[in-house]
Motif scaffolding. Sequence first.
Motif, PDB file in Angstrom:
ATOM      1  N   GLU A  56      12.994  11.389 -24.429  1.00 13.57           N
ATOM      2  CA  GLU A  56      12.711  10.352 -23.427  1.00 13.57           C
ATOM      3  C   GLU A  56      12.434  10.993 -22.073  1.00 13.57           C
ATOM      4  N   LYS A  57      11.464  10.459 -21.389  1.00 14.54           N
ATOM      5  CA  LYS A  57      11.237  10.824 -19.992  1.00 14.54           C
ATOM      6  C   LYS A  57      11.730   9.630 -19.182  1.00 14.54           C
ATOM      7  N   SER A  58      12.945   9.730 -18.688  1.00 11.07           N
ATOM      8  CA  SER A  58      13.602   8.576 -18.082  1.00 11.07           C
ATOM      9  C   SER A  58      13.378   8.516 -16.570  1.00 11.07           C
ATOM     10  N   GLN A  59      13.575   7.318 -16.038  1.00 13.20           N
ATOM     11  CA  GLN A  59      13.534   7.090 -14.594  1.00 13.20           C
ATOM     12  C   GLN A  59      12.233   7.600 -13.946  1.00 13.20           C
TER      13      GLN A  59
ATOM     14  N   THR B  91      10.549   3.217 -14.742  1.00 13.29           N
ATOM     15  CA  THR B  91      10.441   2.923 -16.172  1.00 13.29           C
ATOM     16  C   THR B  91      10.830   4.169 -16.947  1.00 13.29           C
ATOM     17  N   SER B  92      11.106   4.023 -18.229  1.00 12.40           N
ATOM     18  CA  SER B  92      11.457   5.159 -19.085  1.00 12.40           C
ATOM     19  C   SER B  92      10.510   5.186 -20.279  1.00 12.40           C
TER      20      SER B  92
ATOM     21  N   ARG C 243      14.857   0.088 -19.364  1.00 14.07           N
ATOM     22  CA  ARG C 243      16.145   0.768 -19.322  1.00 14.07           C
ATOM     23  C   ARG C 243      16.187   1.869 -20.375  1.00 14.07           C
ATOM     24  N   HIS C 244      17.234   2.707 -20.272  1.00 15.38           N
ATOM     25  CA  HIS C 244      17.317   3.903 -21.105  1.00 15.38           C
ATOM     26  C   HIS C 244      18.700   3.936 -21.757  1.00 15.38           C
TER      27      HIS C 244
ATOM     28  N   PHE D 271       9.752   6.565 -23.993  1.00  7.59           N
ATOM     29  CA  PHE D 271      10.225   7.161 -25.239  1.00  7.59           C
ATOM     30  C   PHE D 271       8.974   7.624 -25.998  1.00  7.59           C
TER      31      PHE D 271
ATOM     32  N   CYS E 195       7.195   2.353 -23.432  1.00  2.62           N
ATOM     33  CA  CYS E 195       7.950   2.283 -22.180  1.00  2.62           C
ATOM     34  C   CYS E 195       8.968   1.146 -22.240  1.00  2.62           C
TER      35      CYS E 195
ATOM     36  N   GLU F  12      17.498   0.729 -26.570  1.00  5.59           N
ATOM     37  CA  GLU F  12      16.071   1.031 -26.460  1.00  5.59           C
ATOM     38  C   GLU F  12      15.675   2.139 -27.440  1.00  5.59           C
TER      39      GLU F  12
ATOM     40  N   THR G 133      22.782   9.115 -25.919  1.00  3.20           N
ATOM     41  CA  THR G 133      22.055   7.965 -26.464  1.00  3.20           C
ATOM     42  C   THR G 133      21.718   8.165 -27.935  1.00  3.20           C
TER      43      THR G 133
END
Length: 243
Positions: free
Chosen positions: A47-50, A81-82, A101-102, A84, A98, A106, A133
């Motif tokens: 995931e590339k979060s935030q 946005t995050s 939340r992460h 996946f 997208c 999700e 997660t």
Amino acid sequence: MESLRPSAAPRRKLQVIERSFVVEKVRDIVGLYMAPPEHALVLCVDEKSQIQALDRTQPVLPMRPGQIERRSHDYKRHGVTSLFAALDFATGRIIGKCYPRHRFTEFRRFLDEIEAAVPEDLDIHLVMDNYATHKTQPIRNWFAKRPRWHVHLTPTSACWINQVERFFADLTDKQIRRGVHRSTGELEAAIHAYIDAVNADPKPFRWTKSATDILASIERFCLATLKTGDQHAKIVRTSESGH
């Protein structure tokens, strides 16, 4: 573990590396890259979060002869946005989604997206990290009910071995960092447009380093670090003794 234990002293000092199963995990994942299993997909997931939707306070000035592209240093934030993403190692295609939340919920929904996209007659080998997660009980239960899924965890602090990270770097450099996004909707549209462009002409990354080469490099680094530490300790003892 023999390649990382040249003598008794380094063996004691490298116990942290042994406990994290670096050798086993490197050989496992690199083995997938170098000799992918038949009738199966190898998917690199993370995931590339935030990701921030940023709007520059002034228009971006485009590149021109003798002048690089310029942008203002300050910006306005318009939410996050995050992303996946799952990278198909063999083809370079991306499954991406997208979420606002992460959380594990999700991640579970993203696994459902992958499940629906992969033909039922193929096994799925999933390369991912140890992020919390990914290890919740609902996620464990989800995998337990699906025998065609095989999870391969990366070593701690070794995101470099997960090839989807290379895709994230390209996404940042070519789409996100240079873009202007006045809402999370605009940001997500830009991300999915980039994924569509990649999938229209996918180019897989080619893994060239063998597990033996990687582990030899780790060994050299560890031994050099130990040597530096011993030299520092010797200097400290000498200074304290006054000689």
